[in-house]
Structures are given as structure tokens and as C-alpha cells.
Design a protein around this motif. Structure first.
Motif, mmCIF file in Angstrom:
data_model
loop_
_atom_site.group_PDB
_atom_site.id
_atom_site.type_symbol
_atom_site.label_atom_id
_atom_site.label_comp_id
_atom_site.label_asym_id
_atom_site.label_seq_id
_atom_site.Cartn_x
_atom_site.Cartn_y
_atom_site.Cartn_z
ATOM 1 N N PRO A 94 0.830 -1.207 0.000
ATOM 2 C CA PRO A 94 0.000 0.000 0.000
ATOM 3 C C PRO A 94 0.862 1.253 0.000
ATOM 4 O O PRO A 94 1.977 1.255 0.523
ATOM 5 N N LYS A 95 0.336 2.293 -0.619
ATOM 6 C CA LYS A 95 1.074 3.552 -0.663
ATOM 7 C C LYS A 95 1.116 4.171 0.723
ATOM 8 O O LYS A 95 0.138 4.143 1.462
ATOM 9 N N ARG A 96 2.271 4.730 1.032
ATOM 10 C CA ARG A 96 2.419 5.372 2.327
ATOM 11 C C ARG A 96 1.913 6.804 2.237
ATOM 12 O O ARG A 96 2.230 7.526 1.301
ATOM 13 N N LYS A 97 1.150 7.194 3.221
ATOM 14 C CA LYS A 97 0.698 8.575 3.306
ATOM 15 C C LYS A 97 1.719 9.356 4.113
ATOM 16 O O LYS A 97 2.258 8.847 5.094
ATOM 17 N N LEU A 150 4.310 13.093 -5.005
ATOM 18 C CA LEU A 150 3.971 11.668 -4.891
ATOM 19 C C LEU A 150 4.946 10.992 -3.975
ATOM 20 O O LEU A 150 6.036 11.380 -3.772
#
Length: 87
Positions: free
Chosen positions: A47-50, A87
Motif C-alpha cells: 500500500p502507498k504510504r501517506k 507523490l
């Protein structure tokens, strides 16, 4: 006349041989795909890290102006920048 008959016979034998070999290759490819799908585990996407709430992710005014000018030049003044984020 004898040579034409032999030539046609060789052509038909060659075409049938190529067709059979291609069918074997296609079938082996299908089997290989089925075996790999059964054996190999499915890849998991990380999952993409916030970014952390206190992290500065804003883009400075000079960079934003350059981006807007580039978009304006590329689109002939018809495009606009509505949002810029890292990003």
C-alpha cells in the motif's frame, strides 16, 4: 507433370507438419499458464504510504509558477493547473 505432383505433395506435407507443430506449441503454452497460475503465489502490492501530518509536502511558489507556465506553453493557453502534489 510428375514434378508438379511431387511439389504439391511436399507442400501439403509441410503445411500439415507446421500446423501440427503450432497446435502443440499453443497447447503447451496453455498448460504452462495453467500450471504457473496454480503453483506461483499471487503478488501482493504494497500500500502507498501517506505522508505524516507534520511533513511539509507543499511545493514552493517558484516551482508552481514554472509548472503553470510549462502547461500554458504546451497547451497553447488552453490548459490550466488545478492541483499539484508530491507523490
Amino acid at each position: 507433370m510428375e514434378n508438379i505432383g511431387l511439389a504439391l505433395q511436399l507442400m501439403v506435407v509441410g503445411m500439415v507438419t507446421v500446423f501440427i507443430i503450432l497446435m502443440i506449441v499453443i497447447q503447451l503454452g496453455k498448460w504452462l499458464i495453467q500450471i504457473v497460475n496454480k503453483v506461483a503465489p499471487e503478488e501482493t502490492v504494497a500500500p502507498k504510504r501517506k505522508p505524516a501530518p507534520g511533513t511539509a509536502t507543499a511545493i514552493d511558489a517558484q516551482t508552481l509558477a514554472v509548472i503553470r507556465e510549462a502547461v500554458s506553453q504546451i497547451t497553447g493557453g488552453k490548459g490550466s493547473v488545478s492541483k499539484v502534489e508530491r507523490l
